[in-house]
Design a protein around this motif. Structure first.
Motif, short mmCIF file in Angstrom:
data_model
loop_
_atom_site.label_atom_id
_atom_site.label_comp_id
_atom_site.label_asym_id
_atom_site.label_seq_id
_atom_site.Cartn_x
_atom_site.Cartn_y
_atom_site.Cartn_z
N VAL A 256 0.83 -1.21 0.00
CA VAL A 256 0.00 0.00 0.00
C VAL A 256 0.87 1.26 0.00
N GLU A 257 2.06 1.18 0.59
CA GLU A 257 2.96 2.32 0.52
C GLU A 257 3.48 2.51 -0.91
N THR A 258 3.77 1.43 -1.60
CA THR A 258 4.21 1.54 -2.99
C THR A 258 3.10 2.11 -3.87
N LEU A 259 1.86 1.73 -3.58
CA LEU A 259 0.73 2.30 -4.33
C LEU A 259 0.66 3.80 -4.11
N ARG A 260 0.90 4.25 -2.89
CA ARG A 260 0.93 5.69 -2.61
C ARG A 260 2.05 6.37 -3.41
N GLN A 261 3.20 5.70 -3.49
CA GLN A 261 4.33 6.27 -4.22
C GLN A 261 4.03 6.38 -5.72
N VAL A 262 3.31 5.40 -6.26
CA VAL A 262 2.92 5.46 -7.67
C VAL A 262 2.02 6.67 -7.90
N ASP A 263 1.13 6.94 -6.96
CA ASP A 263 0.23 8.09 -7.05
C ASP A 263 1.03 9.39 -7.04
N VAL A 264 1.97 9.52 -6.12
CA VAL A 264 2.78 10.72 -6.03
C VAL A 264 3.61 10.91 -7.30
N TYR A 265 4.20 9.83 -7.78
CA TYR A 265 5.00 9.87 -9.01
C TYR A 265 4.16 10.34 -10.20
N THR A 266 2.94 9.83 -10.28
CA THR A 266 2.06 10.22 -11.38
C THR A 266 1.71 11.70 -11.30
N LYS A 267 1.33 12.16 -10.10
CA LYS A 267 0.90 13.56 -9.93
C LYS A 267 2.05 14.54 -10.08
N ASP A 268 3.21 14.21 -9.49
CA ASP A 268 4.29 15.19 -9.39
C ASP A 268 5.29 15.17 -10.54
N ILE A 269 5.40 14.04 -11.21
CA ILE A 269 6.42 13.92 -12.26
C ILE A 269 5.80 13.73 -13.64
N ILE A 270 4.90 12.75 -13.77
CA ILE A 270 4.40 12.39 -15.10
C ILE A 270 3.39 13.40 -15.63
N LEU A 271 2.39 13.75 -14.82
CA LEU A 271 1.34 14.64 -15.33
C LEU A 271 1.86 16.03 -15.69
N PRO A 272 2.72 16.65 -14.88
CA PRO A 272 3.25 17.95 -15.32
C PRO A 272 4.06 17.87 -16.61
N LYS A 273 4.66 16.73 -16.85
CA LYS A 273 5.53 16.57 -18.01
C LYS A 273 4.76 16.22 -19.28
N TYR A 274 3.75 15.34 -19.15
CA TYR A 274 3.08 14.80 -20.34
C TYR A 274 1.56 14.93 -20.31
N GLY A 275 1.00 15.41 -19.20
CA GLY A 275 -0.44 15.33 -19.00
C GLY A 275 -1.30 16.01 -20.03
N ALA A 276 -0.77 17.05 -20.68
CA ALA A 276 -1.60 17.81 -21.62
C ALA A 276 -2.10 16.97 -22.78
N HIS A 277 -1.35 15.94 -23.17
CA HIS A 277 -1.80 15.13 -24.30
C HIS A 277 -2.22 13.71 -23.87
N PHE A 278 -2.41 13.50 -22.56
CA PHE A 278 -2.93 12.23 -22.07
C PHE A 278 -4.45 12.22 -22.23
N PRO A 279 -5.07 11.02 -22.13
CA PRO A 279 -6.53 10.97 -22.11
C PRO A 279 -7.07 11.86 -21.00
N GLY A 280 -7.96 12.76 -21.31
CA GLY A 280 -8.50 13.69 -20.34
C GLY A 280 -7.75 15.00 -20.25
N GLY A 281 -6.52 15.01 -20.77
CA GLY A 281 -5.76 16.25 -20.85
C GLY A 281 -5.47 16.91 -19.53
N LYS A 282 -5.11 16.13 -18.50
CA LYS A 282 -4.86 16.72 -17.18
C LYS A 282 -3.37 17.03 -17.02
N ALA A 283 -2.99 18.25 -17.28
CA ALA A 283 -1.60 18.65 -17.12
C ALA A 283 -1.34 19.13 -15.69
#
Length: 283
Positions: A256-283
């Motif tokens: 469950v801690e690793t799942l939390r880390q995946v969430d943080v990684y997605t929000k803080d690293i991936i979405l700011p970098k690529y989110g604009a062209h992801f499904p839903g466009g959440k940058a």
């Protein structure tokens, strides 16, 4: 916690829990022919394992989800059919409701072979739409990852699960062999050999290669012959011990801690970098 099952808590207790944690386990079950065991045996196994996981990681459990895609066991008239597509849609609604209520870390648990067809797709689509990672754990695959051979203890665990949930007397004794029940593994395998679909099943994951049905309800599972309550208790005690060993080997706090880390990684690293062209466009 007074109880780990969400539906057995008051609303106030759930809201108090959510002040400090956000973990919920969702055992996804099936109602199908299962030899001399009750039709809900694979639901009960998933629920019991989910309960032990919740106890090990301070989570809650959303249970009472027993009607999902069964696979080839629809030949048994006790089996309840649910399409993969409809099951995915139902689970998606549940997952979104749980997220809205504050359960950000969701772990879906199954003990039924074809369940991956329903749950895996839902988990991935949910992530692409919400950008929130939720986890699917098939107990057999999870056991392999933890170097625990679940299949060696599967019948013990199936019976032990009823004891964990306080339902051991639901497991019947002295069920005669019939069209639905066999205690002979060789007979079961011979019946399965009548289905040419089994020759094609090896080319993908269970029930995902080709549509087919069992020849008889008894072909699904050769279960143990339980003659006495004392014998049933022995199976159950071994099963409870095996479930405890599996959950300990998995190390749920780390998961469950690793799942939390995946969430943080997605929000803080991936979405700011690529989110604009992801499904839903959440940058």
């Amino acid at each position: 916690m007074r109880n780990r099952f969400l539906s057995k808590l008051t609303n106030g207790e759930v809201e108090e829990y959510l002040k400090g944690n956000d973990i919920i386990y969702v055992p996804v079950g099936v109602t199908e022919t299962h030899g001399a065991l009750p039709l809900d045996s694979e639901t009960v196994l998933a629920e019991a394992i989910a309960l032990k996981m919740a106890e090990a990681s301070d989570g809650l459990v959303l249970h009472n989800l027993p009607y999902f895609f069964p696979g080839g066991t629809i030949v048994g008239r006790g089996t309840i059919q649910m399409s993969v597509r409809d099951g995915m849609a139902y689970l998606d609604k549940i997952a979104k409701s749980l997220l809205n209520q504050g359960f950000r870390r969701q772990i879906y648990i199954t003990s039924h072979g074809p369940a991956h067809m329903t749950v895996s797709g839902m988990v991935r689509d949910f992530f692409d739409e919400t950008k929130v990672p939720i986890l699917y754990m098939d107990v057999i695959k999870a056991g392999e990852a933890a170097h625990f051979n679940l299949m060696e203890s599967f019948h013990d665990m199936s019976i032990g699960a009823y004891k964990i949930l306080g339902r051991l007397e639901d497991v019947p004794l002295n069920i005669p062999e019939s069209h639905s029940v066999t205690y002979d593994v060789g007979h079961m395998l011979a019946g399965m050999g009548k289905n040419p679909g089994n020759l094609l099943g090896k080319y993908a994951y269970q029930s995902g290669a080709v549509g087919s049905y069992f020849d008889a309800p008894s072909d699904h599972m050769a279960t143990p012959l339980l003659k006495t309550a004392e014998e049933r208790e022995v199976f159950a005690d071994r099963g409870v011990q095996a479930i405890d060993e599996l959950v300990k080997a998995l190390d749920m706090p780390a998961i469950v801690e690793t799942l939390r880390q995946v969430d943080v990684y997605t929000k803080d690293i991936i979405l700011p970098k690529y989110g604009a062209h992801f499904p839903g466009g959440k940058a």
